[in-house]
Design a protein around this motif. Structure first.
Motif, PDB file in Angstrom:
ATOM      1  N   THR A  92       0.844  -1.191   0.000  1.00 46.76           N
ATOM      2  CA  THR A  92       0.000   0.000   0.000  1.00 46.76           C
ATOM      3  C   THR A  92       0.875   1.236   0.000  1.00 46.76           C
ATOM      4  OG1 THR A  92      -1.898   1.063   1.087  1.00 46.76           O
ATOM      5  CG2 THR A  92      -0.172   0.197   2.515  1.00 46.76           C
ATOM      6  N   GLU A  93       0.300   2.381  -0.366  1.00 40.53           N
ATOM      7  CA  GLU A  93       1.041   3.644  -0.375  1.00 40.53           C
ATOM      8  C   GLU A  93       0.539   4.546   0.738  1.00 40.53           C
ATOM      9  OE1 GLU A  93       0.274   6.269  -3.643  1.00 40.53           O
ATOM     10  OE2 GLU A  93      -1.814   5.662  -3.795  1.00 40.53           O
ATOM     11  N   LEU A  94       1.400   5.476   1.129  1.00 40.69           N
ATOM     12  CA  LEU A  94       1.037   6.425   2.177  1.00 40.69           C
ATOM     13  C   LEU A  94       1.780   7.733   1.929  1.00 40.69           C
ATOM     14  CD1 LEU A  94      -0.427   6.856   4.938  1.00 40.69           C
ATOM     15  CD2 LEU A  94       1.703   6.136   6.030  1.00 40.69           C
ATOM     16  N   LEU A  95       1.036   8.834   1.784  1.00 42.08           N
ATOM     17  CA  LEU A  95       1.675  10.140   1.690  1.00 42.08           C
ATOM     18  C   LEU A  95       2.357  10.452   3.020  1.00 42.08           C
ATOM     19  CD1 LEU A  95      -1.020  12.276  -0.146  1.00 42.08           C
ATOM     20  CD2 LEU A  95       1.068  11.310  -1.104  1.00 42.08           C
ATOM     21  N   PHE A  96       3.658  10.755   2.953  1.00 42.19           N
ATOM     22  CA  PHE A  96       4.410  10.957   4.198  1.00 42.19           C
ATOM     23  C   PHE A  96       5.520  11.967   3.968  1.00 42.19           C
ATOM     24  CE2 PHE A  96       7.611  10.149   7.366  1.00 42.19           C
ATOM     25  CZ  PHE A  96       6.895   9.851   8.503  1.00 42.19           C
ATOM     26  N   PRO A  97       5.562  13.009   4.791  1.00 47.38           N
ATOM     27  CA  PRO A  97       4.475  13.443   5.661  1.00 47.38           C
ATOM     28  C   PRO A  97       3.397  14.182   4.874  1.00 47.38           C
ATOM     29  CG  PRO A  97       6.357  14.889   5.925  1.00 47.38           C
ATOM     30  CD  PRO A  97       6.775  13.819   4.959  1.00 47.38           C
ATOM     31  N   LYS A  98       2.234  14.333   5.480  1.00 46.76           N
ATOM     32  CA  LYS A  98       1.133  15.052   4.841  1.00 46.76           C
ATOM     33  C   LYS A  98       1.423  16.549   4.819  1.00 46.76           C
ATOM     34  CE  LYS A  98      -1.679  13.261   7.862  1.00 46.76           C
ATOM     35  NZ  LYS A  98      -0.766  12.281   8.444  1.00 46.76           N
ATOM     36  N   ILE A 131       9.188   1.323   3.034  1.00 47.71           N
ATOM     37  CA  ILE A 131       9.955   1.913   1.941  1.00 47.71           C
ATOM     38  C   ILE A 131       9.795   3.428   1.997  1.00 47.71           C
ATOM     39  CG2 ILE A 131      10.322   1.938  -0.560  1.00 47.71           C
ATOM     40  CD1 ILE A 131       8.539  -0.693  -0.551  1.00 47.71           C
ATOM     41  N   PHE A 132      10.906   4.164   1.895  1.00 47.79           N
ATOM     42  CA  PHE A 132      10.782   5.617   1.897  1.00 47.79           C
ATOM     43  C   PHE A 132      11.765   6.262   0.936  1.00 47.79           C
ATOM     44  CE2 PHE A 132      13.855   4.729   5.241  1.00 47.79           C
ATOM     45  CZ  PHE A 132      14.767   5.778   5.212  1.00 47.79           C
ATOM     46  N   LYS A 133      11.486   7.497   0.580  1.00 49.90           N
ATOM     47  CA  LYS A 133      12.261   8.215  -0.429  1.00 49.90           C
ATOM     48  C   LYS A 133      12.160   9.713  -0.198  1.00 49.90           C
ATOM     49  CE  LYS A 133      10.561   9.268  -4.297  1.00 49.90           C
ATOM     50  NZ  LYS A 133      10.261  10.661  -3.845  1.00 49.90           N
ATOM     51  N   HIS A 134      12.933  10.468  -0.971  1.00 49.73           N
ATOM     52  CA  HIS A 134      12.869  11.922  -0.959  1.00 49.73           C
ATOM     53  C   HIS A 134      12.455  12.420  -2.340  1.00 49.73           C
ATOM     54  CE1 HIS A 134      15.176  11.395   2.684  1.00 49.73           C
ATOM     55  NE2 HIS A 134      16.179  10.884   2.011  1.00 49.73           N
ATOM     56  N   CYS A 135      11.786  13.563  -2.397  1.00 51.46           N
ATOM     57  CA  CYS A 135      11.463  14.175  -3.677  1.00 51.46           C
ATOM     58  C   CYS A 135      12.672  14.930  -4.224  1.00 51.46           C
ATOM     59  CB  CYS A 135      10.255  15.088  -3.536  1.00 51.46           C
ATOM     60  SG  CYS A 135       8.699  14.149  -3.418  1.00 51.46           S
ATOM     61  N   PHE A 136      12.609  15.304  -5.497  1.00 49.70           N
ATOM     62  CA  PHE A 136      13.793  15.813  -6.189  1.00 49.70           C
ATOM     63  C   PHE A 136      14.424  17.079  -5.601  1.00 49.70           C
ATOM     64  CE2 PHE A 136      10.032  17.061  -8.743  1.00 49.70           C
ATOM     65  CZ  PHE A 136      10.123  18.440  -8.682  1.00 49.70           C
ATOM     66  N   ASP A 172      13.620  15.618   7.785  1.00 53.89           N
ATOM     67  CA  ASP A 172      12.242  15.348   8.191  1.00 53.89           C
ATOM     68  C   ASP A 172      12.058  13.914   8.686  1.00 53.89           C
ATOM     69  OD1 ASP A 172      11.051  17.989   7.343  1.00 53.89           O
ATOM     70  OD2 ASP A 172      12.009  17.325   5.488  1.00 53.89           O
ATOM     71  N   TYR A 173      12.699  12.952   8.033  1.00 50.62           N
ATOM     72  CA  TYR A 173      12.641  11.583   8.545  1.00 50.62           C
ATOM     73  C   TYR A 173      13.346  11.491   9.898  1.00 50.62           C
ATOM     74  CZ  TYR A 173      10.719   9.883   4.150  1.00 50.62           C
ATOM     75  OH  TYR A 173       9.894   9.662   3.066  1.00 50.62           O
ATOM     76  N   TYR A 174      14.474  12.166  10.002  1.00 50.57           N
ATOM     77  CA  TYR A 174      15.171  12.204  11.290  1.00 50.57           C
ATOM     78  C   TYR A 174      14.298  12.870  12.357  1.00 50.57           C
ATOM     79  CZ  TYR A 174      17.922  14.650  14.817  1.00 50.57           C
ATOM     80  OH  TYR A 174      18.361  15.196  15.997  1.00 50.57           O
ATOM     81  N   ASN A 175      13.674  13.968  12.022  1.00 53.04           N
ATOM     82  CA  ASN A 175      12.872  14.721  12.969  1.00 53.04           C
ATOM     83  C   ASN A 175      11.691  13.907  13.491  1.00 53.04           C
ATOM     84  OD1 ASN A 175      12.100  17.045  14.433  1.00 53.04           O
ATOM     85  ND2 ASN A 175      10.717  17.695  12.801  1.00 53.04           N
ATOM     86  N   ILE A 176      11.018  13.205  12.594  1.00 56.39           N
ATOM     87  CA  ILE A 176       9.825  12.440  12.974  1.00 56.39           C
ATOM     88  C   ILE A 176      10.196  11.109  13.624  1.00 56.39           C
ATOM     89  CG2 ILE A 176       7.728  11.305  12.103  1.00 56.39           C
ATOM     90  CD1 ILE A 176       7.751  13.435   9.829  1.00 56.39           C
ATOM     91  N   TRP A 177      11.191  10.428  13.075  1.00 56.95           N
ATOM     92  CA  TRP A 177      11.469   9.046  13.497  1.00 56.95           C
ATOM     93  C   TRP A 177      12.539   8.923  14.575  1.00 56.95           C
ATOM     94  CZ3 TRP A 177      11.674   6.345   8.043  1.00 56.95           C
ATOM     95  CH2 TRP A 177      10.378   6.231   7.546  1.00 56.95           C
ATOM     96  N   VAL A 178      13.434   9.893  14.667  1.00 54.26           N
ATOM     97  CA  VAL A 178      14.513   9.807  15.652  1.00 54.26           C
ATOM     98  C   VAL A 178      14.309  10.833  16.768  1.00 54.26           C
ATOM     99  CG1 VAL A 178      17.006   9.910  16.046  1.00 54.26           C
ATOM    100  CG2 VAL A 178      16.119   8.971  13.891  1.00 54.26           C
ATOM    101  N   LYS A 179      14.294  12.074  16.400  1.00 55.14           N
ATOM    102  CA  LYS A 179      14.189  13.136  17.407  1.00 55.14           C
ATOM    103  C   LYS A 179      12.873  13.072  18.171  1.00 55.14           C
ATOM    104  CE  LYS A 179      14.878  18.122  17.935  1.00 55.14           C
ATOM    105  NZ  LYS A 179      15.171  19.395  17.222  1.00 55.14           N
ATOM    106  N   ASN A 180      11.797  12.695  17.484  1.00 57.87           N
ATOM    107  CA  ASN A 180      10.482  12.638  18.124  1.00 57.87           C
ATOM    108  C   ASN A 180       9.915  11.221  18.114  1.00 57.87           C
ATOM    109  OD1 ASN A 180       9.684  15.585  18.756  1.00 57.87           O
ATOM    110  ND2 ASN A 180      10.531  15.679  16.681  1.00 57.87           N
ATOM    111  N   ASN A 198       9.878  15.964   2.790  1.00 58.40           N
ATOM    112  CA  ASN A 198      10.273  14.578   3.072  1.00 58.40           C
ATOM    113  C   ASN A 198      11.764  14.367   2.805  1.00 58.40           C
ATOM    114  OD1 ASN A 198      10.366  14.563   0.281  1.00 58.40           O
ATOM    115  ND2 ASN A 198       9.162  12.699   0.025  1.00 58.40           N
ATOM    116  N   TYR A 199      12.569  15.229   3.387  1.00 55.86           N
ATOM    117  CA  TYR A 199      14.013  15.200   3.196  1.00 55.86           C
ATOM    118  C   TYR A 199      14.693  14.520   4.394  1.00 55.86           C
ATOM    119  CZ  TYR A 199      12.102  18.431  -0.126  1.00 55.86           C
ATOM    120  OH  TYR A 199      11.317  18.976  -1.110  1.00 55.86           O
ATOM    121  N   PRO A 200      15.993  14.314   4.341  1.00 57.51           N
ATOM    122  CA  PRO A 200      16.653  13.616   5.457  1.00 57.51           C
ATOM    123  C   PRO A 200      16.330  14.205   6.822  1.00 57.51           C
ATOM    124  CG  PRO A 200      18.153  13.765   3.605  1.00 57.51           C
ATOM    125  CD  PRO A 200      16.936  14.546   3.220  1.00 57.51           C
TER     126      PRO A 200
END
Length: 241
Positions: A50-56, A99-104, A68-76, A64-66
């Protein structure tokens, strides 16, 4: 086996692939999902993706840059959502593969300052490395789960400077050559290789337009099955892959 693909627009293009947009709106079945449906039927497996917009876009914001993943998943990190976004503690309970990625815009990298800051949202290699290192430690806390991360998406030549393109390549090589650890639960899908075709940029023929760095339908249709096959290989071969 439950799989989630966290993405924004670039990932959505690959997710949909060649599926007609009206059919997709009606059926919500993308090229990636069709690949899994056919594979499950042929091999008697039960891989559910399934897909999930992350973050909204709200309340967190469309980033959705490095950082932001750090901020949501590590720091918080923790058992509760951060600004309505699921933490890894939450996602790993629901999905075996994440699975996760960053936009251009991740490729619009500024020059390093010599003073890296893990808590900075500035797009610099020195910050990216700290954030990715922290993310790896965090993902290793969930050895029963598998994580797939895309190499960075890039822009067309019209939308990024040569210096930015070279820095993106430098970060890409660091991910492949240094950050990646063989035998762990993190796997790298080399989107950079497919999109650039050996250059430093997204070729215009793979882009929506020279001034639009989203992948076009033809490129997305070509890459969607490669992405799907990679996910299945990670599931079935794991650390041996």
């Amino acid at each position: 086996m439950k799989i989630v693909f966290l993405h924004h627009s670039t990932g959505h293009r690959i997710w949909v692939g060649n599926t007609n947009k009206y059919i997709y709106k009606l059926t919500k079945k993308s090229d990636v999902q069709k690949f899994f449906t056919d594979y499950n039927k042929k091999n008697k497996t039960n891989y559910n993706i399934t897909e999930l917009l992350f973050p909204k876009s709200a309340p967190y914001g469309w980033d959705n840059y490095p950082y932001d993943y750090y901020n949501i998943w590590v720091k918080n990190a923790g058992e509760n959502a951060f600004l309505d976004e699921p933490t890894l503690e939450m996602l790993t309970k629901e999905y075996e593969v994440i699975i996760f990625k960053h936009c251009f815009p991740v490729s619009r990298i500024l020059a390093d300052t010599g003073t890296p800051n893990i808590d900075s949202d500035e797009k610099r290699i020195e910050n990216y490395k700290l954030q990715y290192s922290a993310l790896k430690i965090k993902m290793h806390e969930f050895p029963k789960n598998k994580f797939i991360v895309w190499t960075p998406a890039v822009c067309t030549k019209d939308q990024m400077s040569e210096e930015e393109a070279k820095r993106t390549y430098q970060f890409y090589r660091w991910m492949i050559d240094e950050w990646d650890e063989k035998g762990d639960n993190i796997f790298i899908w080399d989107y950079y290789k497919y999109q650039t075709e050996g250059s430093l940029y997204l070729p215009d023929k793979n882009a929506t337009a020279p001034d639009n760095s989203h992948p076009n339908k033809e490129f997305s249709a070509k890459v969607a099955p490669l992405f799907s096959r990679y996910i299945i290989d990670v599931i079935e071969y794991g650390s041996e892959y």
